[in-house]
Design a protein around this motif. Structure first.
Motif, PDB file in Angstrom:
ATOM      1  N   VAL A  40       0.838  -1.203   0.000  1.00  0.00           N
ATOM      2  CA  VAL A  40       0.000   0.000   0.000  1.00  0.00           C
ATOM      3  C   VAL A  40       0.873   1.253   0.000  1.00  0.00           C
ATOM      4  O   VAL A  40       0.627   2.193  -0.765  1.00  0.00           O
ATOM      5  CB  VAL A  40      -0.987  -0.010   1.190  1.00  0.00           C
ATOM      6  CG1 VAL A  40      -1.704   1.332   1.309  1.00  0.00           C
ATOM      7  CG2 VAL A  40      -1.986  -1.150   1.036  1.00  0.00           C
ATOM      8  N   LEU A  43       2.382   1.784  -3.479  1.00  0.00           N
ATOM      9  CA  LEU A  43       1.373   2.259  -4.424  1.00  0.00           C
ATOM     10  C   LEU A  43       1.011   3.718  -4.144  1.00  0.00           C
ATOM     11  O   LEU A  43       0.894   4.518  -5.073  1.00  0.00           O
ATOM     12  CB  LEU A  43       0.124   1.377  -4.361  1.00  0.00           C
ATOM     13  CG  LEU A  43       0.297  -0.050  -4.883  1.00  0.00           C
ATOM     14  CD1 LEU A  43      -0.905  -0.900  -4.505  1.00  0.00           C
ATOM     15  CD2 LEU A  43       0.526  -0.055  -6.393  1.00  0.00           C
ATOM     16  N   GLN A  44       0.851   4.069  -2.887  1.00  0.00           N
ATOM     17  CA  GLN A  44       0.527   5.448  -2.526  1.00  0.00           C
ATOM     18  C   GLN A  44       1.663   6.400  -2.881  1.00  0.00           C
ATOM     19  O   GLN A  44       1.429   7.566  -3.182  1.00  0.00           O
ATOM     20  CB  GLN A  44       0.196   5.558  -1.036  1.00  0.00           C
ATOM     21  CG  GLN A  44      -1.139   4.945  -0.694  1.00  0.00           C
ATOM     22  CD  GLN A  44      -1.424   4.935   0.789  1.00  0.00           C
ATOM     23  OE1 GLN A  44      -0.514   4.949   1.617  1.00  0.00           O
ATOM     24  NE2 GLN A  44      -2.702   4.873   1.133  1.00  0.00           N
ATOM     25  N   PRO A  49       2.188  -0.279 -10.407  1.00  0.00           N
ATOM     26  CA  PRO A  49       1.626  -1.528  -9.867  1.00  0.00           C
ATOM     27  C   PRO A  49       2.375  -2.778 -10.316  1.00  0.00           C
ATOM     28  O   PRO A  49       2.546  -3.710  -9.530  1.00  0.00           O
ATOM     29  CB  PRO A  49       0.184  -1.514 -10.379  1.00  0.00           C
ATOM     30  CG  PRO A  49      -0.126  -0.060 -10.553  1.00  0.00           C
ATOM     31  CD  PRO A  49       1.174   0.565 -11.011  1.00  0.00           C
ATOM     32  N   ARG A  64      -3.634  -5.360  -7.357  1.00  0.00           N
ATOM     33  CA  ARG A  64      -4.698  -4.464  -7.825  1.00  0.00           C
ATOM     34  C   ARG A  64      -5.865  -4.461  -6.835  1.00  0.00           C
ATOM     35  O   ARG A  64      -6.427  -3.400  -6.525  1.00  0.00           O
ATOM     36  CB  ARG A  64      -5.179  -4.876  -9.218  1.00  0.00           C
ATOM     37  CG  ARG A  64      -4.181  -4.574 -10.316  1.00  0.00           C
ATOM     38  CD  ARG A  64      -4.765  -4.770 -11.703  1.00  0.00           C
ATOM     39  NE  ARG A  64      -5.229  -6.121 -11.958  1.00  0.00           N
ATOM     40  CZ  ARG A  64      -4.478  -7.112 -12.435  1.00  0.00           C
ATOM     41  NH1 ARG A  64      -3.200  -6.887 -12.709  1.00  0.00           N
ATOM     42  NH2 ARG A  64      -4.983  -8.307 -12.656  1.00  0.00           N
ATOM     43  N   ALA A  67      -4.959  -2.422  -3.897  1.00  0.00           N
ATOM     44  CA  ALA A  67      -5.011  -1.007  -4.259  1.00  0.00           C
ATOM     45  C   ALA A  67      -6.447  -0.492  -4.195  1.00  0.00           C
ATOM     46  O   ALA A  67      -6.714   0.549  -3.578  1.00  0.00           O
ATOM     47  CB  ALA A  67      -4.430  -0.805  -5.657  1.00  0.00           C
ATOM     48  N   ARG A  68      -7.386  -1.197  -4.814  1.00  0.00           N
ATOM     49  CA  ARG A  68      -8.786  -0.756  -4.833  1.00  0.00           C
ATOM     50  C   ARG A  68      -9.367  -0.697  -3.428  1.00  0.00           C
ATOM     51  O   ARG A  68     -10.098   0.233  -3.089  1.00  0.00           O
ATOM     52  CB  ARG A  68      -9.665  -1.665  -5.691  1.00  0.00           C
ATOM     53  CG  ARG A  68      -9.338  -1.768  -7.149  1.00  0.00           C
ATOM     54  CD  ARG A  68      -9.078  -0.439  -7.873  1.00  0.00           C
ATOM     55  NE  ARG A  68      -8.166  -0.677  -8.973  1.00  0.00           N
ATOM     56  CZ  ARG A  68      -6.856  -0.470  -8.931  1.00  0.00           C
ATOM     57  NH1 ARG A  68      -6.274   0.007  -7.869  1.00  0.00           N
ATOM     58  NH2 ARG A  68      -6.094  -0.719  -9.969  1.00  0.00           N
ATOM     59  N   ILE A  72      -6.896   3.414  -3.890  1.00  0.00           N
ATOM     60  CA  ILE A  72      -5.875   3.832  -4.852  1.00  0.00           C
ATOM     61  C   ILE A  72      -6.431   3.591  -6.255  1.00  0.00           C
ATOM     62  O   ILE A  72      -6.816   2.474  -6.592  1.00  0.00           O
ATOM     63  CB  ILE A  72      -4.562   3.052  -4.639  1.00  0.00           C
ATOM     64  CG1 ILE A  72      -4.041   3.328  -3.223  1.00  0.00           C
ATOM     65  CG2 ILE A  72      -3.529   3.421  -5.694  1.00  0.00           C
ATOM     66  CD1 ILE A  72      -2.944   2.400  -2.780  1.00  0.00           C
TER      67      ILE A  72
END
Length: 105
Positions: A40, A43-44, A49, A64, A67-68, A72
């Motif tokens: 996380v 990704l942030q 990805p 993914r 992320a969702r 994100i």
């Protein structure tokens, strides 16, 4: 008593193995949580990805999903990171080119 061994000793070995299994299971779960937090954070921070998935123990699909679940947004198709714009590339002159002479020489 069975011909293959002492049941009391076998149960003691089983108890020891179970304790080890449970303690390593807890360590595994802590490591998994640490990896999720790091995914996380990456990704942030804007990491691609695909690169996050490659560096993690998780599949790209799971990255993914993570992320969702953390709000994100998906990466735009075909858009790659711009990298560090402060880097300068100096291209060498091809060997068959001469350096230009100053005009007043």
């Amino acid at each position: 008593m069975n011909e293959t061994g002492n049941p009391t000793e076998a149960l003691e070995r089983l108890t020891a193995a179970t304790e080890q299994y449970e303690s390593t299971g807890a360590a595994h779960e802590r490591a998994r949580t640490d990896a999720l937090v790091a995914v996380v954070a990456a990704l942030q921070a804007g990491a691609e990805p695909t690169k996050v998935a490659d560096a993690s123990p998780f599949t790209a699909a799971y990255v993914r999903k993570i992320a969702r679940e953390n709000g994100i947004a998906p990466a735009k198709r075909g858009v790659k990171s711009k990298g560090d714009s402060s880097l300068k590339v100096v291209m060498p002159k091809p060997a068959n080119m001469r350096a230009s002479k100053p005009k007043d020489a």
